[in-house]
Design a protein around this motif. Structure first.
Motif, short mmCIF file in Angstrom:
data_model
loop_
_atom_site.label_atom_id
_atom_site.label_comp_id
_atom_site.label_asym_id
_atom_site.label_seq_id
_atom_site.Cartn_x
_atom_site.Cartn_y
_atom_site.Cartn_z
N LEU A 175 11.72 -47.40 6.32
CA LEU A 175 10.61 -48.10 5.68
C LEU A 175 11.04 -48.82 4.41
N ALA A 176 12.05 -48.30 3.73
CA ALA A 176 12.45 -48.93 2.46
C ALA A 176 13.87 -48.56 2.10
N PHE A 177 14.55 -49.51 1.50
CA PHE A 177 15.83 -49.25 0.82
C PHE A 177 15.72 -50.05 -0.47
N SER A 178 15.29 -49.38 -1.51
CA SER A 178 14.80 -50.07 -2.71
C SER A 178 15.59 -49.69 -3.95
N PHE A 179 15.73 -50.67 -4.84
CA PHE A 179 16.37 -50.42 -6.13
C PHE A 179 15.45 -49.55 -6.98
N ILE A 180 16.03 -48.59 -7.67
CA ILE A 180 15.26 -47.73 -8.56
C ILE A 180 15.95 -47.68 -9.92
N PRO A 181 15.28 -48.15 -10.95
CA PRO A 181 15.91 -48.19 -12.27
C PRO A 181 15.99 -46.79 -12.88
N PRO A 182 16.90 -46.59 -13.82
CA PRO A 182 16.98 -45.29 -14.51
C PRO A 182 15.77 -45.13 -15.43
N PRO A 183 15.42 -43.88 -15.81
CA PRO A 183 16.11 -42.63 -15.45
C PRO A 183 15.65 -42.11 -14.09
N HIS A 184 16.52 -41.40 -13.40
CA HIS A 184 16.20 -40.87 -12.08
C HIS A 184 15.67 -39.44 -12.21
N THR A 185 14.61 -39.31 -12.96
CA THR A 185 13.97 -38.01 -13.15
C THR A 185 12.98 -37.74 -12.02
N GLY A 186 12.50 -36.50 -11.96
CA GLY A 186 11.54 -36.15 -10.92
C GLY A 186 10.27 -36.98 -11.00
N ALA A 187 9.78 -37.23 -12.22
CA ALA A 187 8.56 -38.02 -12.38
C ALA A 187 8.77 -39.46 -11.93
N ALA A 188 9.93 -40.04 -12.29
CA ALA A 188 10.20 -41.42 -11.90
C ALA A 188 10.35 -41.54 -10.38
N LEU A 189 11.03 -40.58 -9.77
CA LEU A 189 11.20 -40.59 -8.31
C LEU A 189 9.86 -40.43 -7.60
N ALA A 190 8.99 -39.56 -8.14
CA ALA A 190 7.67 -39.35 -7.53
C ALA A 190 6.83 -40.62 -7.61
N GLU A 191 6.89 -41.30 -8.75
CA GLU A 191 6.14 -42.55 -8.91
C GLU A 191 6.62 -43.61 -7.93
N LYS A 192 7.95 -43.72 -7.78
CA LYS A 192 8.50 -44.70 -6.84
C LYS A 192 8.14 -44.33 -5.40
N MET A 193 8.22 -43.05 -5.06
CA MET A 193 7.90 -42.62 -3.70
C MET A 193 6.43 -42.87 -3.37
N THR A 194 5.55 -42.58 -4.29
CA THR A 194 4.12 -42.82 -4.08
C THR A 194 3.85 -44.29 -3.86
N CYS A 195 4.51 -45.13 -4.65
CA CYS A 195 4.35 -46.58 -4.50
C CYS A 195 4.79 -47.05 -3.12
N LEU A 196 5.93 -46.56 -2.64
CA LEU A 196 6.43 -46.96 -1.32
C LEU A 196 5.50 -46.50 -0.20
N LEU A 197 4.98 -45.27 -0.32
CA LEU A 197 4.07 -44.76 0.71
C LEU A 197 2.76 -45.55 0.74
N LYS A 198 2.27 -45.94 -0.42
CA LYS A 198 1.02 -46.71 -0.47
C LYS A 198 1.20 -48.11 0.08
N GLN A 199 2.41 -48.66 -0.08
CA GLN A 199 2.67 -49.98 0.50
C GLN A 199 2.48 -49.97 2.01
N TRP A 200 2.78 -48.86 2.63
CA TRP A 200 2.64 -48.74 4.09
C TRP A 200 1.33 -48.08 4.49
N GLY A 201 0.55 -47.62 3.52
CA GLY A 201 -0.74 -47.02 3.83
C GLY A 201 -0.67 -45.69 4.56
N ILE A 202 0.37 -44.90 4.29
CA ILE A 202 0.55 -43.63 5.01
C ILE A 202 0.52 -42.44 4.05
#
Length: 525
Positions: A175-202
């Motif tokens: 579904l995605a292979f996306s650039f993720i800027p630092p920092p790679h903390t749990g909160a930042a990863l969760a925010e990015k993951m939620t954004c990707l899932l919402k893009q696909w509506g799943i």
């Protein structure tokens, strides 16, 4: 030109290839001739592209029409560039343009910007198709994710969806292979993951997420549990990557054999160090009558399975390496007899882990039902070697068991449930395995497992309009222990079922049926 006139008294011409007639009056110009040349059935096709044959509607083979469809050509070209990872400048290479012009002189060459726009259009069209495919998928969607860093230290995150398609085929899509800027903390990863899932509506249809054992992933999972609509309040949401855990377990054991591994690694490096050494090693292989096609394997220290394959290949060429040691005074890294014995024991011990890793790494079949029997196999193997008389294997197994207990002391409930739905194993194998592993607390652990199993079933059944009240009542009143079979009986059943899964399916299935029939006869008589 022919002497015959048409019905209106006009001059006619006849094609020399197909004998077709057309008007040849000077007042009509050359349009008739040009149109006929394009559709002439007797025309000799001389260029490569037009010599390709195709089948028509009736199944007969005929030459491809000479009509060149420029839009289709651009789409095929854009797909080829995307599929083979070619640069966009590929379409501007003089040699490539010369090839295109040779195949079709009327071709219109495109620029890299044009082909980029074509690729983006294809991406948008394929994304729409994938979105429709995900919407039609009847069940929930399991996702896997991982992070990488490029050579330039840029971070990227991938997201892959695994689901059952409407026609009951196993589906997997990136579904995605996306650039993720630092920092790679749990909160930042969760925010990015939620954004990707919402893009696909799943975001409301996620079943589980499989990750490696990085601490930031644990933080991300805890955050995602509050943002997603999960089964059983997220109790089965986080699944740790089994292949990654196996890698950690075996790496812990390999620390005890570093000296042997280093010696074999130096052997491989020496034999591959120059063309002369390679040739000398091949001569040694021929001298001891071994196959040279297999070759020595050099490992990657961070991947244990490559280390296993290196040791296994060295063991295969043991005679050749010993002969090389006797003929080459500079070859000083060859293991001695005691070390070769250790390598043989190590390979036999690690072969089980290699088979389990291959089973977990499959992509063409479901792997959730393979977790329970394979983890049980590893647990029993470590337990057996921890009591071994061989001090070396005992120390190695003890180290590996410490790492095993850290991640797999308790069976994953959702993976145990998966094996219950596998008709080759079912609930009896889970009961037998729990008794083997938990011993005194087996009944208590089994009761907890069954409660979770029936709770998960009831949650799905309550949301399914076709479920019946009578069937639900039967499940709620299911007995705590289905069958109080003896340990010896269940051990044979389990062994036969493992054989049924791993080896010849038909023969083992017949063997299992035959054993069941004899067991029933023994019970009744």
């Amino acid at each position: 030109m022919i002497d015959e006139l048409d019905s209106l008294g006009r001059m006619q011409s006849k094609c020399m290839k197909c004998d077709a007639k057309y008007i040849a009056e000077s007042s009509h110009g050359t349009g008739n001739m040009l149109r006929h040349i394009r559709s002439c059935k007797g025309k000799v096709y001389r260029d490569i592209g037009q010599m390709i044959l195709q089948s028509n509607a009736s199944g007969a083979v005929e030459n491809r029409p000479s009509t060149f469809k420029f839009d289709e050509f651009r789409e095929i070209l854009a797909l080829a560039i995307a599929r083979h990872n070619l640069p966009l400048q590929f379409v501007e290479y003089e040699g490539i343009r010369a090839v295109f012009s040779y195949l079709c002189p009327e071709v219109k060459h495109v620029s890299r910007r044009t082909i980029k726009n074509d690729i983006m259009k294809i991406h948008a069209k394929e994304k729409t198709k994938l979105d429709e495919l995900l919407k039609r998928a009847p069940g929930r969607i399991a996702i896997t994710s991982d992070c990488w860093s490029s050579i330039t230290t840029d971070g990227y995150i991938s997201l892959t969806a695994h689901f059952i398609e409407k026609n009951w085929r196993l589906g997997k899509r990136v579904l995605a292979f996306s650039f993720i800027p630092p920092p790679h903390t749990g909160a930042a990863l969760a925010e990015k993951m939620t954004c990707l899932l919402k893009q696909w509506g799943i975001e409301k249809r996620i079943a589980s997420i499989t990750l490696d054992n990085a601490s930031s992933n644990d933080s991300m999972v805890e955050t995602l549990k509050y943002d997603l609509d999960l089964v059983s309040n997220g109790d089965y949401f986080h699944v740790r990557c089994c292949a990654h855990i196996l890698n950690l377990i075996v790496q812990e054991g390999l620390k005890e054999i570093d000296d042997v591994v280093l010696k074999v690694r130096e052997c491989v490096k020496y034999c591959k160090g120059s063309q002369g050494r390679k040739q000398k090693f091949l001569q040694c292989v021929q001298h001891v009558s071994l196959e040279s096609s297999r070759g020595l394997r050099q490992d990657v220290p961070t991947r244990w399975n490559s280390t296993y394959m290196m040791l296994d290949s060295a063991l295969f060429y043991k005679k050749a390496l010993l002969h090389m040691k006797a003929t080459d005074a500079n070859f000083v890294h060859c293991p001695n007899s005691d070390e070769w014995n250790r390598i043989e024991k190590i390979c036999k011990f690690l072969s089980v882990f290699h088979e389990v890793t291959l089973a977990f790494s499959g992509t063409k079949y479901p792997t959730s039902n393979l977790y329970f029997p394979n983890v049980l196999k590893v647990r029993l193997l470590l337990k057996e070697h921890m009591g071994s008389a061989d001090r070396f294997l005992k120390t190695m197994a003890t180290k590996m068991n410490e790492k095993f207990e850290k991640y797999w002391y308790d069976f994953s409930t959702i993976m145990a449930i998966a094996v219950v739905f596998d008709p080759r194993y079912k609930l009896q194998v889970v009961e037998w395995a729990y008794k083997k592993v938990y011993e005194q607390t087996a009944d208590f652990e089994l009761e907890l497992f069954k409660n979770k199993l029936f709770s998960l079933y009831n949650e799905y059944a309550s949301s399914t309009p076709t479920s019946t009240t009578k069937h639900d009542e039967n499940v709620r009143n299911a007995p705590a222990i289905v069958d109080q079979a003896s340990d010896s009986y269940m051990e044979v059943i389990y062994t036969l079922k493992v054989l049924f899964f791993q080896f010849n399916i038909i023969k083992c299935y017949c063997l299992f049926k035959l054993f069941t029939i004899f067991s029933l006869l023994f019970f009744f008589f």
